[in-house]
Design an enzyme around this catalytic site. Structure first.
Site, PDB file in Angstrom:
ATOM      1  N   ASP A  88      -3.155   0.310  11.535  1.00  0.00           N
ATOM      2  CA  ASP A  88      -2.708  -0.918  11.422  1.00  0.00           C
ATOM      3  C   ASP A  88      -1.094  -0.969  11.613  1.00  0.00           C
ATOM      4  OD1 ASP A  88      -2.058   0.548   8.954  1.00  0.00           O
ATOM      5  OD2 ASP A  88      -1.287  -1.236   7.899  1.00  0.00           O
ATOM      6  N   GLU A 152      -1.932   1.073   5.591  1.00  0.00           N
ATOM      7  CA  GLU A 152      -0.569   1.729   5.247  1.00  0.00           C
ATOM      8  C   GLU A 152       0.542   0.771   5.054  1.00  0.00           C
ATOM      9  OE1 GLU A 152       2.801   4.130   5.634  1.00  0.00           O
ATOM     10  OE2 GLU A 152       2.253   2.438   6.951  1.00  0.00           O
TER      11      GLU A 152
END
Ligand code: BES
Ligand code: MN
Ligand code: MN
Length: 456
Positions: A88, A152
């Protein structure tokens, strides 16, 4: 190892093209509008892991975005390396400041410009390509497990659960993460610590509705003004954080440790010029290296309220807001610091307003060992590719999951990062050097080799 150099040389076009394809997926975890983009990225990562030779590849569903897992167990008696990374990325805003679109990777001056280029797609993908080389050339020296997550940048809330539920599957001897910076290609370095994080949002409410600033202004407290005053009071004249108890648990480094830390090359003039500032700022008594490495900080990430549209509107707003984060160092605890902040912020609010403090995610600081087999293997690997012994540094950023790996899996981490602080992480025009990418791919198999040798 000439072989890996030759392999990288022979396959570098493809290595770059695959990374470009990965960078084209808009995997912004913070914004639900990109949900499809995030999910497709996970599929691409899984496919690439399979192609590279990983077994048991699985897109593991969580309550949020999935975790991509894959492994290659060649011999249970060999050490196991767990590679962690995240697919991500941060939101690309403000879009108008990008020279080329964030999800159309573009090479300029030897650098790949795209959101996620350095943080962390370009960095975790080096491990996938290094792994491909080791599989193809029968060079695997260790068992390898991959765990690439998709949350994250929003606090890894579901990774903790996954780790606790998959302790057996994730069993390993060391975690290796490429999601940090090095000093430069001329001066390789290894981060040996990460800061923790407390993140809060505050809301200050004045009158029960927006008011005409002429009719009421002067008699009623303006929450935007009050919020600005409250925020300003959070640092004293020496730029120390003025929250009672804030520094109580901070571990002070010894004079020798501080001296070693400050021996890292750092050109203050270059630093200022790069950032376009005339002067640096910071807690009195510490250097810039220390401000960003071993000292806790408090930053306003955003502040808003009232009228911010086109033109002018004379209004005394009902509410004002700010997002505030604190970077923590050993042995501060994120829960404790968030509680101290909340109590203090509420206590300094004048009676003319009410305040609410809402905690967001947090994470604990970590220091990684420099006397372990894994650290020494990383040192030797970098020494070989860069012809220079890497310098240990302390990183300013946070990867909250590292503390969790220690706590839940009892495994230490090596931060084998190849990015640069100037890569514009979380900022427009994020970039990653092609040389950093290819050097990283060259270094990783050496790390595996030396780690296997040193853990015997
Ligand atoms: N890769 C960064 C952390 C980082 C960057 C560490 C540079 C050291 C050097 C990571 O993706 C990140 O941005 N972490 C966040 C925290 C997270 C909870 C949102 C951070 O540091 O703000
Ligand atoms: Mn990252
Ligand atoms: Mn990040």
């Amino acid at each position: 190892m000439q072989k890996i150099k030759d392999y990288v040389e022979a396959h570098k076009e493809r290595f770059l093209n695959e990374l470009f394809e990965l960078l084209r997926f808009p995997s912004v975890s913070a914004d639900p509008q990109f949900k499809e983009g995030v999910l497709h990225t996970a599929e691409y990562v899984a496919e690439k892991l399979k192609e590279a030779g990983a077994d048991n590849v699985e897109i593991c569903a969580t309550a949020g975005y999935p975790i991509v897992y894959g492994e290659k167990i060649i011999n249970p008696s060999l050490p196991t390396i767990l590679v962690y990374g995240h697919y991500d990325v941060q939101p690309a805003d403000p879009l108008e400041l990008w020279e080329t679109p964030p999800f159309e990777p573009t090479v300029r001056d030897g650098k790949i410009y795209a959101r996620g280029a350095a943080d962390d797609k370009g960095q975790f993908y080096m491990h996938v390509k290094a792994f491909e080389y080791m599989v193809q050339n029968d060079q695997l020296a260790c068992n390898v497990k991959f765990m690439i997550e998709g949350e994250e940048e929003v606090g890894s809330a579901n990774l903790g659960i996954f780790v606790r539920e998959n302790k057996e599957r994730l069993k390993a001897d060391v975690v290796v993460i490429s999601d940090t910076s090095m000093i430069s290609l001329e001066t390789p370095s290894l981060e040996t610590g990460l800061r923790g994080l407390s993140y809060v949002e505050v809301e200050v409410t004045g009158p029960n509705r927006d008011l005409h600033s002429g009719v009421y202004g002067g008699a009623v407290a303006n929450p935007a003004t009050i919020l600005a005053q409250m925020i300003a009071s959070l640092h004293d004249s020496n730029n120390h954080i003025a929250i009672p108890g804030f520094y109580d648990d901070v571990v002070e480094l010894t004079a020798e440790e501080r001296k070693a830390l400050n021996e890292a090359p750092f050109d203050i003039e270059e630093y200022k010029a790069d950032l376009g500032v005339n002067e640096l700022w910071g807690e009195k008594g510490y250097t810039a290296i220390e401000h960003t490495g071993i000292r806790p900080t408090l930053e306003v990430n955003g502040i808003w309220g009232g009228y911010i549209g086109e033109g002018a509107k004379t209004v005394l707003p009902s509410k004002a807001y700010a997002k505030i984060s604190m970077r923590l160092v050993p042995n501060q605890s994120s829960e404790n610091i968030t509680a101290l902040f909340k109590a203090h912020f509420e206590s300094i609010a004048p009676k003319s307003v009410t305040v609410k403090v809402k905690p967001h995610h947090g994470g604990e600081p970590v220091v990684t060992p420099t006397d372990s087999a894994a650290y020494k293997a990383a040192e030797q690997a970098l020494q070989e590719t860069f012809n220079k012994k890497p310098i240990p540094t302390r990183g300013g950023g946070s990867i909250p999951i590292v503390a969790l790996f220690e706590q839940e899996l009892k495994i230490k981490t090596v931060l084998l990062g190849f990015g640069l602080d100037s890569d514009n992480l979380h900022s427009p025009n994020e970039k990653y050097g092609i040389e950093n990418y290819l050097k990283g791919i060259e270094t990783i198999p050496l790390f595996h080799k030396y780690y296997a040798a040193l853990s015997k």
